[in-house]
Design an enzyme around this catalytic site. Sequence first.
Site, PDB file in Angstrom:
ATOM      1  N   GLU A 244      10.033 -28.640  24.494  1.00  0.00           N
ATOM      2  CA  GLU A 244      10.944 -29.436  23.667  1.00  0.00           C
ATOM      3  C   GLU A 244      11.451 -30.678  24.410  1.00  0.00           C
ATOM      4  OE1 GLU A 244      12.982 -26.039  20.841  1.00  0.00           O
ATOM      5  OE2 GLU A 244      13.638 -26.143  22.899  1.00  0.00           O
TER       6      GLU A 244
ATOM      7  N   GLY B 125      13.175 -21.927  13.011  1.00  0.00           N
ATOM      8  CA  GLY B 125      12.534 -21.230  11.903  1.00  0.00           C
ATOM      9  C   GLY B 125      13.059 -21.765  10.578  1.00  0.00           C
TER      10      GLY B 125
ATOM     11  N   MET C 112      18.484 -20.470  17.966  1.00  0.00           N
ATOM     12  CA  MET C 112      19.183 -19.593  18.896  1.00  0.00           C
ATOM     13  C   MET C 112      20.184 -20.298  19.810  1.00  0.00           C
ATOM     14  SD  MET C 112      15.870 -17.188  19.807  1.00  0.00           S
ATOM     15  CE  MET C 112      16.816 -15.968  20.706  1.00  0.00           C
ATOM     16  N   GLU C 113      20.472 -21.578  19.567  1.00  0.00           N
ATOM     17  CA  GLU C 113      21.371 -22.301  20.478  1.00  0.00           C
ATOM     18  C   GLU C 113      22.418 -23.176  19.790  1.00  0.00           C
ATOM     19  OE1 GLU C 113      17.921 -22.809  20.683  1.00  0.00           O
ATOM     20  OE2 GLU C 113      17.542 -21.294  22.218  1.00  0.00           O
TER      21      GLU C 113
ATOM     22  N   ASP D 186       8.126 -22.642  12.194  1.00  0.00           N
ATOM     23  CA  ASP D 186       7.661 -21.361  11.620  1.00  0.00           C
ATOM     24  C   ASP D 186       8.557 -21.016  10.444  1.00  0.00           C
ATOM     25  OD1 ASP D 186       9.417 -20.673  14.299  1.00  0.00           O
ATOM     26  OD2 ASP D 186       9.922 -19.369  12.631  1.00  0.00           O
TER      27      ASP D 186
END
Length: 260
Positions: A15, A81, A201-202, A225
């Site tokens: 990233e 996602g 997740m962050e 995804d």
Amino acid sequence: MTKRPLAILSAMPEEMTSLGGALDPAGDATIAGFHFRHGRIDGQPVVLAEAGVGKVAAGLVSSLLLDHFNCGAVIFSGVAGRLDDELAIGDIVIGDELIQHDYGALTGDSLKLYRPGIPPIGGPRDQPAFRLEPRLRQAVAEAIADLRLPAFAAGGAGANGAPDRAVRVRLGRILTGDQFINSVATRDRLVREFKGQAVEMEGAALAQVCERFGVPCLVVRCLSDRAGEDSHLDFAAFLAEAANLAAIVVRRLIPVVAAV
Ligand code: SAH
């Protein structure tokens, strides 16, 4: 432009590839095993860091960026996602609202959400979402209105429905939690309960830290995804290109954040 540097944060090395390549370097430092690079991107002072995956890592590294490196704002560049089926792999979601979907009180099977930082027991429940500051929201909305992006090549018809479909850039609700969502049942529950556009997740951990420091936080995610049973495969296949597309958007928004 602000004199304080902007922090640019990612979770994974993929990233940070493209923004790292755009950095005119001025030096680096290592703290607690995390590597920080400072310099300029397109003339704007920045500090780049990779936090690794998850809320604690994001909270830790963003705290260092704000306290030790005195950054004036944090931008996250990465992948996520998909939750909203109007969007496709390769589309971009910019966090207008950031929610920690795993913070709260569990009674039976249902999680009662609390604002992170507020003890999740009884008491009044504040709004769980961290919101983009209105002035920055307005500036970002204007900047993305006429953003032209390259088509998402790796996606093709499989990921996007139509091979020539233009990449969409949306302000939206991003959910954050300490799980990689590789489950149709959990994805459907998240969609039902939160109606978000993306899950990662962050982001909302970063927003919690930035709120304490009183600085803006902008989370830019390209969908890698569909957070379902194939998400581990799609994530691996689309990570590099999605990460690059998020970085293109971030680069365009650096002057916007610096000017607010
Ligand atoms: N490196 C691991 C996976 C990393 S976890 C591997 O190779 O398998 C996924 C990372 O991308 C996190 O940083 C998260 O923010 C984001 N992400 C992408 N898709 C996600 C999903 N379906 N659920 C949660 N996070 C996702």
